[in-house]
Design an enzyme around this catalytic site. Sequence first.
Site, PDB file in Angstrom:
ATOM      1  N   PRO A  88      56.176  40.577  33.303  1.00  0.00           N
ATOM      2  CA  PRO A  88      55.715  39.471  32.455  1.00  0.00           C
ATOM      3  C   PRO A  88      56.671  39.186  31.298  1.00  0.00           C
ATOM      4  O   PRO A  88      56.630  38.105  30.719  1.00  0.00           O
ATOM      5  CB  PRO A  88      54.344  39.946  31.946  1.00  0.00           C
ATOM      6  CG  PRO A  88      54.232  41.380  32.286  1.00  0.00           C
ATOM      7  CD  PRO A  88      55.220  41.679  33.358  1.00  0.00           C
ATOM      8  N   GLU A 115      52.976  50.614  33.591  1.00  0.00           N
ATOM      9  CA  GLU A 115      53.562  49.884  32.456  1.00  0.00           C
ATOM     10  C   GLU A 115      54.949  49.330  32.799  1.00  0.00           C
ATOM     11  O   GLU A 115      55.663  48.837  31.925  1.00  0.00           O
ATOM     12  CB  GLU A 115      53.655  50.789  31.223  1.00  0.00           C
ATOM     13  CG  GLU A 115      52.302  51.195  30.656  1.00  0.00           C
ATOM     14  CD  GLU A 115      51.410  50.001  30.327  1.00  0.00           C
ATOM     15  OE1 GLU A 115      51.920  49.010  29.788  1.00  0.00           O
ATOM     16  OE2 GLU A 115      50.207  50.074  30.638  1.00  0.00           O
ATOM     17  N   ARG A 160      61.062  28.629  51.654  1.00  0.00           N
ATOM     18  CA  ARG A 160      60.903  27.264  52.134  1.00  0.00           C
ATOM     19  C   ARG A 160      62.086  26.384  51.768  1.00  0.00           C
ATOM     20  O   ARG A 160      62.196  25.249  52.236  1.00  0.00           O
ATOM     21  CB  ARG A 160      59.563  26.669  51.688  1.00  0.00           C
ATOM     22  CG  ARG A 160      59.391  26.477  50.221  1.00  0.00           C
ATOM     23  CD  ARG A 160      57.932  26.220  49.884  1.00  0.00           C
ATOM     24  NE  ARG A 160      57.387  24.991  50.426  1.00  0.00           N
ATOM     25  CZ  ARG A 160      57.643  23.768  49.967  1.00  0.00           C
ATOM     26  NH1 ARG A 160      58.449  23.619  48.931  1.00  0.00           N
ATOM     27  NH2 ARG A 160      57.098  22.700  50.520  1.00  0.00           N
ATOM     28  N   ASP A 175      58.622  17.052  46.911  1.00  0.00           N
ATOM     29  CA  ASP A 175      57.658  17.967  46.291  1.00  0.00           C
ATOM     30  C   ASP A 175      57.688  17.879  44.773  1.00  0.00           C
ATOM     31  O   ASP A 175      58.698  17.490  44.175  1.00  0.00           O
ATOM     32  CB  ASP A 175      57.972  19.422  46.675  1.00  0.00           C
ATOM     33  CG  ASP A 175      57.542  19.737  48.090  1.00  0.00           C
ATOM     34  OD1 ASP A 175      56.629  19.071  48.594  1.00  0.00           O
ATOM     35  OD2 ASP A 175      58.132  20.664  48.686  1.00  0.00           O
TER      36      ASP A 175
HETATM   37  N1  SAM Z   1      53.249  46.571  30.200  1.00  0.00           N
HETATM   38  C1  SAM Z   1      53.809  45.433  30.857  1.00  0.00           C
HETATM   39  C2  SAM Z   1      53.976  44.300  29.848  1.00  0.00           C
HETATM   40  O1  SAM Z   1      53.055  44.107  29.077  1.00  0.00           O
HETATM   41  O2  SAM Z   1      54.978  43.564  29.907  1.00  0.00           O
HETATM   42  C3  SAM Z   1      52.901  44.965  31.982  1.00  0.00           C
HETATM   43  C4  SAM Z   1      52.990  45.813  33.186  1.00  0.00           C
HETATM   44  S1  SAM Z   1      52.030  45.144  34.493  1.00  0.00           S
HETATM   45  C5  SAM Z   1      50.461  45.866  34.209  1.00  0.00           C
HETATM   46  C6  SAM Z   1      52.601  46.038  35.912  1.00  0.00           C
HETATM   47  C7  SAM Z   1      53.594  45.311  36.758  1.00  0.00           C
HETATM   48  O3  SAM Z   1      53.037  44.098  37.230  1.00  0.00           O
HETATM   49  C8  SAM Z   1      54.880  44.897  36.106  1.00  0.00           C
HETATM   50  O4  SAM Z   1      55.805  45.962  36.031  1.00  0.00           O
HETATM   51  C9  SAM Z   1      55.365  43.802  37.031  1.00  0.00           C
HETATM   52  O5  SAM Z   1      55.963  44.336  38.192  1.00  0.00           O
HETATM   53  C10 SAM Z   1      54.065  43.144  37.458  1.00  0.00           C
HETATM   54  N2  SAM Z   1      53.717  41.930  36.717  1.00  0.00           N
HETATM   55  C11 SAM Z   1      52.662  41.775  35.892  1.00  0.00           C
HETATM   56  N3  SAM Z   1      52.595  40.545  35.402  1.00  0.00           N
HETATM   57  C12 SAM Z   1      53.656  39.873  35.916  1.00  0.00           C
HETATM   58  C13 SAM Z   1      54.145  38.547  35.761  1.00  0.00           C
HETATM   59  N4  SAM Z   1      53.537  37.658  34.982  1.00  0.00           N
HETATM   60  N5  SAM Z   1      55.251  38.195  36.457  1.00  0.00           N
HETATM   61  C14 SAM Z   1      55.875  39.092  37.237  1.00  0.00           C
HETATM   62  N6  SAM Z   1      55.458  40.362  37.404  1.00  0.00           N
HETATM   63  C15 SAM Z   1      54.365  40.762  36.766  1.00  0.00           C
END
Ligand code: SAM
Length: 233
Positions: A88, A115, A160, A175
């Site tokens: 994220p 995490e 795609r 699109d």
């Molecule tokens: N502690 C992290 C933070 O707050 O940035 C969040 C970790 S999340 C619970 C666990 C995993 O979910 C991440 O390492 C990533 O691989 C994935 N993930 C969660 N949200 C995501 C998003 N918006 N985009 C891409 N991957 C995401």
Amino acid sequence: MRIDIVSIFPDYLAALGLSLVGKARDAGLLDVRVHDLRKYATDKHRTVDDTPYGGGPGMVMMPEPWGAVLDDIRKTSTAAPLLIIPTPSGNRFDQPMAVELSSADHLVIACGRYEGIDARIAEHYAAREDWAGVREVSIGDYVLAGGEAAALVMVEAVARLIPGVLGNAESAADDSFSKVDGPALEGPVFTKPPTWRDLDVPDVLLSGDHGRIAAWRKEQAQRRTHERRPDLS
Ligand code: SAM
């Protein structure tokens, strides 16, 4: 194109055998390989996570199994792979990024859990000359439990766009987010029957007048973009 995906839940990626991505794989346009990170753990419990340095809640994915699986993947690759780490806190994934990634030879997607992955993985592979770099990528401003759903989103959006994956009937050119200088969003679409539950298809679409139809579609797309995404108008 080749895409390797690493996860502690490889079954999560079974959806990549279905629909458009599945057909692209069957046609030899896309080579998708899924790897179980736990196979690269070295203890009998197949541990891939540990407590965070500095304290705090949750667990962090350890660098050793990640390094082992990524090095293994590199050994079987002919082109330097681009490592994508869903998080994220990454740069936002969007259609221009999908277009850019669709011309890569080899993508490797590292699906984090807990995490996230020890930050030295991104640092190490960004410095490796036999890799094409590292992109930390977010699919949106929300937090998922793991990177697998993000990997599914990215693979489908990229696949795609690979030449030959979409037929003419499904051309990507019209699109949303794809027009060079038109409205960002596509307008409403209709099919038969012409009347359904007292709702009529707009007359213009039945007129056979291609000029009027094109103008109507553009106006609808502009209106929708303005109403729903003023930031893109
Ligand atoms: N502690 C992290 C933070 O707050 O940035 C969040 C970790 S999340 C619970 C666990 C995993 O979910 C991440 O390492 C990533 O691989 C994935 N993930 C969660 N949200 C995501 C998003 N918006 N985009 C891409 N991957 C995401």
